[in-house]
Write a protein that holds these residues in place. Structure first.
Motif, PDB file in Angstrom:
ATOM      1  N   ASN A   1       0.828  -1.211   0.000  1.00  0.00           N
ATOM      2  CA  ASN A   1       0.000   0.000   0.000  1.00  0.00           C
ATOM      3  C   ASN A   1       0.862   1.260   0.000  1.00  0.00           C
ATOM      4  O   ASN A   1       0.505   2.262  -0.636  1.00  0.00           O
ATOM      5  CB  ASN A   1      -0.929   0.004   1.219  1.00  0.00           C
ATOM      6  CG  ASN A   1      -2.038  -1.025   1.104  1.00  0.00           C
ATOM      7  OD1 ASN A   1      -2.410  -1.415  -0.007  1.00  0.00           O
ATOM      8  ND2 ASN A   1      -2.564  -1.464   2.229  1.00  0.00           N
ATOM      9  N   ILE A   2       1.990   1.198   0.678  1.00  0.00           N
ATOM     10  CA  ILE A   2       2.911   2.334   0.686  1.00  0.00           C
ATOM     11  C   ILE A   2       3.465   2.580  -0.712  1.00  0.00           C
ATOM     12  O   ILE A   2       3.576   3.725  -1.176  1.00  0.00           O
ATOM     13  CB  ILE A   2       4.077   2.101   1.670  1.00  0.00           C
ATOM     14  CG1 ILE A   2       3.555   1.998   3.100  1.00  0.00           C
ATOM     15  CG2 ILE A   2       5.102   3.226   1.560  1.00  0.00           C
ATOM     16  CD1 ILE A   2       2.881   3.254   3.604  1.00  0.00           C
TER      17      ILE A   2
ATOM     18  N   GLN B   1       0.833   4.242  -2.808  1.00  0.00           N
ATOM     19  CA  GLN B   1       0.711   5.650  -2.442  1.00  0.00           C
ATOM     20  C   GLN B   1       1.844   6.478  -3.058  1.00  0.00           C
ATOM     21  O   GLN B   1       1.613   7.590  -3.558  1.00  0.00           O
ATOM     22  CB  GLN B   1       0.720   5.797  -0.922  1.00  0.00           C
ATOM     23  CG  GLN B   1      -0.514   5.233  -0.241  1.00  0.00           C
ATOM     24  CD  GLN B   1      -0.408   5.239   1.272  1.00  0.00           C
ATOM     25  OE1 GLN B   1       0.471   5.897   1.838  1.00  0.00           O
ATOM     26  NE2 GLN B   1      -1.282   4.509   1.949  1.00  0.00           N
ATOM     27  N   LYS B   2       3.046   5.931  -3.031  1.00  0.00           N
ATOM     28  CA  LYS B   2       4.193   6.640  -3.613  1.00  0.00           C
ATOM     29  C   LYS B   2       4.033   6.786  -5.126  1.00  0.00           C
ATOM     30  O   LYS B   2       4.327   7.849  -5.697  1.00  0.00           O
ATOM     31  CB  LYS B   2       5.484   5.892  -3.290  1.00  0.00           C
ATOM     32  CG  LYS B   2       5.902   5.961  -1.832  1.00  0.00           C
ATOM     33  CD  LYS B   2       7.192   5.197  -1.589  1.00  0.00           C
ATOM     34  CE  LYS B   2       7.623   5.272  -0.133  1.00  0.00           C
ATOM     35  NZ  LYS B   2       8.880   4.509   0.108  1.00  0.00           N
TER      36      LYS B   2
ATOM     37  N   SER C   1       1.206   6.786  -6.843  1.00  0.00           N
ATOM     38  CA  SER C   1       0.103   7.719  -7.105  1.00  0.00           C
ATOM     39  C   SER C   1       0.549   9.163  -6.900  1.00  0.00           C
ATOM     40  O   SER C   1       0.263  10.036  -7.730  1.00  0.00           O
ATOM     41  CB  SER C   1      -1.080   7.400  -6.188  1.00  0.00           C
ATOM     42  OG  SER C   1      -1.519   6.076  -6.372  1.00  0.00           O
ATOM     43  N   LEU C   2       1.231   9.416  -5.793  1.00  0.00           N
ATOM     44  CA  LEU C   2       1.705  10.765  -5.504  1.00  0.00           C
ATOM     45  C   LEU C   2       2.693  11.233  -6.563  1.00  0.00           C
ATOM     46  O   LEU C   2       2.606  12.381  -7.045  1.00  0.00           O
ATOM     47  CB  LEU C   2       2.356  10.804  -4.122  1.00  0.00           C
ATOM     48  CG  LEU C   2       2.923  12.158  -3.685  1.00  0.00           C
ATOM     49  CD1 LEU C   2       1.801  13.191  -3.582  1.00  0.00           C
ATOM     50  CD2 LEU C   2       3.646  12.031  -2.343  1.00  0.00           C
TER      51      LEU C   2
END
Length: 308
Positions: A131-132, A135-136, A138-139
């Protein structure tokens, strides 16, 4: 100094404005409903808290964003008979549409890589795609594309315009550049280089991941192979529809198709953009079994019909 522009495309479809407005609203509402259902079932069902479904949610949210910057204004303009737009409004719409298009491209690339890892490295998949990590990714893709589009908008903002007629139903950076009477060499170099470099890299990564996934699937059992290939074909279908319309809308100004009539020049990108910004939620909502079953289950609850 010119601060208002005319969307000639709206004038060209004036005779069918009510039909087009109805279709625009219908497509927007259908996409919004299906997209919202996909996001809702993924958010509420812990079994769907997997990278594949999270990426589908990112894709769907981006489609809703793209639709919101395109369909509502189109419908309002058609119903009100307004065919003008301010420079500020034009640049804002251009920014939103370009950001949608580029985030879509990067999301497809991330999804292809995700499926390759899931099929090619199943034992390491959970540690590679956490999940991390999502998130990275996507960001990074949002920050990168926001910066790219801001540069494009700022380069356009510095131009002096001699024309006011935009041959489309919505604003885009290249349509504004074609009306400039100042030097657009920097804009063209930046736009062409940026577009081609990103498209080439993304397409090469996607093709590599697709080919490697297919090769690996041929070595799996029939059941595992069929499931993986079904998911892959869903991605291929959605990406193919997107990339064809994306390339046409982005390259039609650069190719300077002078022989194409004004009506055709307006209608084709209108249809193409409408398809590109609506089909993906429908494709994933229908072809992804887990999402389809959850959506149907929730719809049955809404209408009060118990699931059989």
């Amino acid at each position: 100094m010119i601060t208002n522009f005319v969307l000639v495309g709206l004038i060209e479809i004036e005779s069918f404005r009510y039909v087009c407005a109805f279709l625009a609203l219908a497509l927007f509402l259908v996409t919004l409903f299906v997209g919202s259902m996909i996001v809702y079932v993924t958010w509420t069902d812990k079994n769907l808290h997997e990278p594949m479904y999270i990426f589908i949610c990112i894709l769907v949210v981006n489609v809703i964003f793209g639709n919101s910057s395109y369909f509502p204004k189109l419908a309002i303009d058609l119903l009100s008979g307004c065919s003008t737009i301010s420079l500020t409004g034009c640049l804002c719409q251009s920014f939103c549409i370009q950001l949608y298009a580029w985030v879509e491209m990067f999301t497809f690339t991330a999804m292809a890589y995700d499926r390759y890892l899931a099929v090619g490295h199943p034992l390491r998949y959970n540690s590679l795609m956490t999940n991390i990590t999502i998130q990275k990714i996507s960001l990074a893709m949002y920050v990168f594309n926001v910066m790219r589009v801001i540069v494009s908008v700022l380069l356009t903002l510095r131009l002096t315009f001699c024309g006011v007629n935009i041959n489309n139903v919505f604003c885009e950076i290249m349509s504004l550049q074609s009306l400039a009477c100042s030097d657009i060499t920097i804009n063209v170099i930046y736009g062409t280089t940026s577009t081609l470099s990103v498209v080439i890299v993304c397409v090469l990564v996607i093709l590599y991941c697709y080919i490697r996934t297919v090769v690996i699937c041929l070595k799996l059992s029939a059941e595992s192979s069929q499931k993986a290939l079904h998911t892959l074909m869903t991605h291929v279908l959605a990406f193919s529809i997107y990339v064809v319309t994306f390339l046409f809308v982005n390259l039609r100004y650069r190719l300077n198709w002078g022989s194409v009539s004004k009506q055709v020049d307006v209608i084709i990108p209108l249809i193409g953009t409408s398809i590109a910004t609506t089909v993906n939620p429908l494709i994933y909502g229908i072809r992804t079994k887990a999402l389809r079953e959850k959506i149907l289950c929730n719809l049955q609850k809404i209408v009060g019909k118990p699931k059989e």
